[in-house]
Design a protein around this motif. Structure first.
Motif, PDB file in Angstrom:
ATOM      1  N   ALA A   6     132.955  94.617  11.659  1.00  0.00           N
ATOM      2  CA  ALA A   6     131.514  94.378  11.685  1.00  0.00           C
ATOM      3  C   ALA A   6     131.047  94.118  13.107  1.00  0.00           C
ATOM      4  N   ASP A   7     129.801  94.512  13.409  1.00  0.00           N
ATOM      5  CA  ASP A   7     129.247  94.328  14.752  1.00  0.00           C
ATOM      6  C   ASP A   7     129.223  92.843  15.102  1.00  0.00           C
ATOM      7  N   SER A   8     128.784  92.044  14.137  1.00  0.00           N
ATOM      8  CA  SER A   8     128.839  90.600  14.344  1.00  0.00           C
ATOM      9  C   SER A   8     129.261  90.016  13.012  1.00  0.00           C
ATOM     10  N   PRO A   9     129.957  88.900  13.034  1.00  0.00           N
ATOM     11  CA  PRO A   9     130.541  88.404  11.790  1.00  0.00           C
ATOM     12  C   PRO A   9     129.515  88.125  10.694  1.00  0.00           C
ATOM     13  N   SER A  10     128.307  87.804  11.074  1.00  0.00           N
ATOM     14  CA  SER A  10     127.323  87.427  10.050  1.00  0.00           C
ATOM     15  C   SER A  10     126.198  88.445   9.933  1.00  0.00           C
ATOM     16  N   SER A  11     126.509  89.727  10.240  1.00  0.00           N
ATOM     17  CA  SER A  11     125.439  90.718  10.255  1.00  0.00           C
ATOM     18  C   SER A  11     125.064  91.123   8.831  1.00  0.00           C
ATOM     19  N   THR A  12     124.068  90.492   8.259  1.00  0.00           N
ATOM     20  CA  THR A  12     123.605  90.890   6.940  1.00  0.00           C
ATOM     21  C   THR A  12     122.352  91.740   7.103  1.00  0.00           C
ATOM     22  N   PHE A  13     122.369  92.871   6.437  1.00  0.00           N
ATOM     23  CA  PHE A  13     121.276  93.829   6.522  1.00  0.00           C
ATOM     24  C   PHE A  13     120.005  93.221   5.928  1.00  0.00           C
ATOM     25  N   ASP A  14     118.921  93.343   6.647  1.00  0.00           N
ATOM     26  CA  ASP A  14     117.643  92.830   6.149  1.00  0.00           C
ATOM     27  C   ASP A  14     116.700  94.008   5.961  1.00  0.00           C
ATOM     28  N   PRO A  15     116.650  94.573   4.725  1.00  0.00           N
ATOM     29  CA  PRO A  15     115.910  95.819   4.533  1.00  0.00           C
ATOM     30  C   PRO A  15     114.405  95.629   4.681  1.00  0.00           C
ATOM     31  N   ALA A  16     113.750  96.655   5.204  1.00  0.00           N
ATOM     32  CA  ALA A  16     112.285  96.623   5.335  1.00  0.00           C
ATOM     33  C   ALA A  16     111.658  96.769   3.944  1.00  0.00           C
ATOM     34  N   LEU A  17     110.551  96.081   3.724  1.00  0.00           N
ATOM     35  CA  LEU A  17     109.865  96.168   2.443  1.00  0.00           C
ATOM     36  C   LEU A  17     108.727  97.182   2.506  1.00  0.00           C
ATOM     37  N   SER A  18     108.380  97.725   1.339  1.00  0.00           N
ATOM     38  CA  SER A  18     107.218  98.607   1.231  1.00  0.00           C
ATOM     39  C   SER A  18     105.945  97.777   1.384  1.00  0.00           C
ATOM     40  N   ALA A  19     104.797  98.465   1.471  1.00  0.00           N
ATOM     41  CA  ALA A  19     103.513  97.755   1.537  1.00  0.00           C
ATOM     42  C   ALA A  19     103.348  96.882   0.289  1.00  0.00           C
ATOM     43  N   TRP A  20     103.737  97.407  -0.869  1.00  0.00           N
ATOM     44  CA  TRP A  20     103.675  96.642  -2.122  1.00  0.00           C
ATOM     45  C   TRP A  20     104.536  95.392  -2.004  1.00  0.00           C
ATOM     46  N   GLY A  21     105.773  95.573  -1.504  1.00  0.00           N
ATOM     47  CA  GLY A  21     106.690  94.452  -1.356  1.00  0.00           C
ATOM     48  C   GLY A  21     106.129  93.384  -0.428  1.00  0.00           C
ATOM     49  N   ARG A  22     105.494  93.815   0.649  1.00  0.00           N
ATOM     50  CA  ARG A  22     104.928  92.832   1.586  1.00  0.00           C
ATOM     51  C   ARG A  22     103.765  92.089   0.934  1.00  0.00           C
ATOM     52  N   ARG A  23     102.957  92.802   0.136  1.00  0.00           N
ATOM     53  CA  ARG A  23     101.859  92.116  -0.552  1.00  0.00           C
ATOM     54  C   ARG A  23     102.406  91.096  -1.557  1.00  0.00           C
ATOM     55  N   VAL A  24     103.466  91.485  -2.289  1.00  0.00           N
ATOM     56  CA  VAL A  24     104.060  90.558  -3.261  1.00  0.00           C
ATOM     57  C   VAL A  24     104.552  89.299  -2.549  1.00  0.00           C
ATOM     58  N   LEU A  25     105.269  89.493  -1.445  1.00  0.00           N
ATOM     59  CA  LEU A  25     105.793  88.341  -0.708  1.00  0.00           C
ATOM     60  C   LEU A  25     104.664  87.454  -0.204  1.00  0.00           C
ATOM     61  N   GLY A  26     103.583  88.089   0.229  1.00  0.00           N
ATOM     62  CA  GLY A  26     102.430  87.329   0.724  1.00  0.00           C
ATOM     63  C   GLY A  26     101.812  86.447  -0.342  1.00  0.00           C
ATOM     64  N   HIS A  27     101.979  86.844  -1.611  1.00  0.00           N
ATOM     65  CA  HIS A  27     101.412  86.069  -2.713  1.00  0.00           C
ATOM     66  C   HIS A  27     102.423  85.124  -3.350  1.00  0.00           C
TER      67      HIS A  27
END
Lengths: 485, 485
Positions: free
Chosen positions: B92-113
């Motif tokens: 692994a590039d770094s021992p704790s490299s966990t992928f943080d996937p980008a969210l869709s516009a819908w996903g960002r709106r859900v998180l915002g609420h």
């Protein structure tokens, strides 16, 4: 209608289930709304109307009270009751004018994918339908006891909304089970209880995909997943599977897929298992492309030769794999419970979305399943299932070899609840399905599972709802309608 | 790591729950994947390794078998076992490299609420939480008996996927109940069983709304509905309700709303009932604008003074009203069952969409609820509920009048499971909630329910989970933290 208010008649029917006051209320309400009793019209006194209709005065008083509470009439008892002003429904343009609302683009896509009606299927004597479970094996006594445990009057569990992510003891039991049996590496907090794979795929597609985003899928594959990705605007990139599953090395170099949807343990519906080199190559591919792999482990418990293979998820060290599992195949389909194991960064988005679209699974069922797992009933039940389904799988394979030798191809891996039968390329799939049905045998066309065009002729045989004898008889009959090449 | 393969040690722990062969398999697998055992490396013989690790030879044989089945090693027993080629995981590039996937516009709106965490609430001595039910009233014995009826071994009901639209006897029972008690006019085929209002609103928003489409809503109102419409791309057009509910006459003339979402029977959360003239005007408006009205009849069974008012749906003659109801409030919240009554043109789109995102509600629960309705238990249970909740409502109103006379405003309609308390405009809502909590009383801020800015200071009091004594004591304490004006 030109109804004369003076001759007001309510057509009450004493034999009907609806109480008489309710009938009187409904009839008067209808007359007011349709203008038969005009605004300002004075209703007969309750005494007079009761007398005319031969009902108790109390019946009419109750009807008038309800009309007054809802604003159809005004006035007080004794001082006269009048139809209120301005409440008639304008006459409809045409008697049968029902509004037909326009659908969104999403709605039109959903309708375009709607399955046709399934007429006539229930009559089939031997039905190789997929997704049935063999109800006699299920330990009903244990299940009843576990449910009853939580149905006591002093339990507050039922009286509140459950946790959106799922009932915690169930999440813990699933995490433990997956670690022991499937090599999945996760904390209980990463497990979210869902109603099934489709709910999870819908939420993931919405959370992760922008319109036009590519999704890598297997063909043949799980058709409801295809539909879910497509209605949510994705562009499918299908790769034809072989005996070692998804051909990772054939992913087009220009492919920008954000999601890969695969069934590594037991490829659905063709059969076969994703090889280890392909697993590792796919993980590496996902890592370099910032893609996510959805591993649908829909029936991995059901291997009839030794231990099931460990999950792909257990090989992932960087959070690129989402793991899906279900209790529908191994408990019973109508239970409607599954689980998803998410990389930590996706937990909050997924749980927020699920909380919004569906507050969570029923707590009672989750509590019973949690105990079913924690107390060892589940693994005991799995042993029984493996024995019962293994015998049926063997009966099916033996019947295929006896009655259709060399005329069909199928994966020989003893696993799952179905076999996908590939016919000779000259066969007409639809004809086989039709003729089988004519001889009382239900088999299911392979076309909807294939994205390649033209699809190789094939039929799907689910064996989990039939006895070994039924299976043998069914294949014997099927052999008469599959042309000998 | 630079592990020396010759000194291979597996660190087996005989006290762990995981079987020893499994531990051996996992440890070898880890070493292979991490390159500690390089490709081509010959593993020790099973006999030698078993001797070194002080376990039975069979344990090591099982571990090697599993490794071979999964493709980590090759070779046959006796001829030597070798680590397979090309299967190490790149470091692994770094021992704790966990992928943080980008969210869709819908996903960002859900998180915002997404709601914030609710820490510390469970400690409150008297919690006026909304949506609880009073568990002691529920007829557990009847419910247990009904569930048990369907848990017999010869019943095939559990072994198949249920109908997406719902269990037919339940759809019939609901249609009958709604006709008798709510004045709803529908055929059983128009009733679809859902997991709750949120599922229905999500599907309707997706089926009917294009991005930017307007939706008319009440303020204050049901905040989860606001969120659902917003994350699905709608533009909310809020109108402030008064004592007669939604002010239909204030709909802006230029408003092009495709949907209207209202609670006519008992406005949520303010209280009040939509007047008959407004009902008729709204229906006419919807008809001329080709709009649909969603009537959320979430708690109309719970009126404590005479008959509940009939549903708006019963006035609709042209298919412009969608009716929503739920069993969560009147049976128990964790049941997760509701129903929607759809105009016929929307049936196929709605059922297709529901089938795609969620195959249907659990059959067992539906069968039990169907019998609960058909055998009269439901209407009997409602009578008990009305008595119990009516007493609690009265206790709340009396306590408010005794301890907070003239200092708060609220709807006096005796209905539902909550009261929305409007404070003096000079009050600071957050402070009242905080200070109430400090004295052991849980009350809930009104801000999230209001779309108008600034929202009038208000708090929500759910009374359905508390006894009359707790309610009185809670209001007594609340009075000490609400400033006397």
């Amino acid at each position: 209608m030109n109804h004369n208010p003076q001759s007001l008649s309510l057509n009450l029917n004493k034999k009907e289930q609806t109480p008489l006051y309710r009938q009187a209320y409904q009839e008067l309400r209808r007359m007011i709304l349709h203008g038969e009793l005009p605004p300002g019209f004075r209703l007969p006194s309750t005494r007079l109307l009761a007398h005319r209709e031969r009902v108790s005065r109390n019946t009419i008083i109750q009807a008038y009270d309800q009309l007054q509470a809802e604003g159809f009439v005004t006035g007080r008892l004794g001082a006269g009751t009048y139809v209120a002003e301005g409440i008639a429904i304008p006459p409809a343009d045409s008697p049968s004018s029902t509004f037909d609302p326009a659908l969104s683009a999403w709605g039109r896509r959903v309708l375009g994918h709607a399955p046709g009606s399934r007429h006539g299927r229930s009559r089939l004597e031997i039905d190789f339908g997929f997704g049935r479970s063999f109800s006699h094996i299920f330990p009903y006594d244990v299940w009843r006891r576990l449910l009853a445990r939580y149905l006591s009057t002093d339990d507050i569990m039922l009286s509140r909304y459950g946790s959106v992510a799922g009932f915690n003891p169930l999440r813990q039991a699933v995490a433990g089970y997956l670690a022991r049996q499937r090599g999945v590496r996760c904390a209980p907090e990463q497990v979210v209880i869902i109603s099934g794979a489709q709910q999870a795929l819908d939420i993931l597609a919405r959370l992760l995909l922008a319109p036009g985003d590519e999704v890598l899928v297997e063909t043949p594959g799980y058709k409801d997943a295809f539909t879910l990705f497509e209605v949510n605007g994705a562009a499918l990139v299908p790769l034809s599977v072989d005996d070692d599953g998804f051909p990772v090395e054939k992913i087009p170099p220009e492919c920008r897929a954000r999601l890969v949807f695969i069934t590594p343990s037991h490829q659905f519906p063709r059969g076969g298992t994703l090889s280890l080199p392909r697993r590792l190559t796919l993980l590496e591919w996902a890592k370099t492309r910032d893609s996510l792999i959805i591993e649908d482990d829909y029936d991995s418990e059901l291997r009839y030769d030794g231990h099931p293979l460990a999950a792909l998820q257990g090989l992932d060290e960087s959070g690129h794999v989402i793991y899906l599992g279900t209790f529908s195949k191994v408990l019973f389909p109508a239970l409607r419970l599954g689980y998803i194991v998410l990389p930590p960064p996706l937990l909050t988005p997924f749980i927020s979305a699920k909380g919004l679209v569906d507050r969570g699974a029923p707590t009672l069922t989750q509590a019973a399943v949690a105990d079913f797992l924690a107390e060892g009933h589940f693994e005991r039940h799995l042993r029984h299932l493996r024995k019962a389904y293994g015998e049926r799988h063997q009966a099916l394979v033996e019947a295929l070899e006896s009655y259709l030798p060399g005329r069909v191809h199928f994966s020989s891996v003893p696993a799952g609840l179905h076999v996908m039968l590939y016919l000779h390329p000259s066969c007409v799939e639809k004809e086989v399905v039709r003729q089988a049905a004519a001889s009382g045998v239900g088999v299911y066309p392979g076309v909807p599972f294939h994205l390649q065009q033209p699809a190789p002729p094939s039929i799907l045989l689910g064996f989990s709802g039939l006895s070994a004898e039924q299976i043998t008889e069914g294949i014997k009959r099927l052999a008469t309608v599959i042309p000998a090449i």
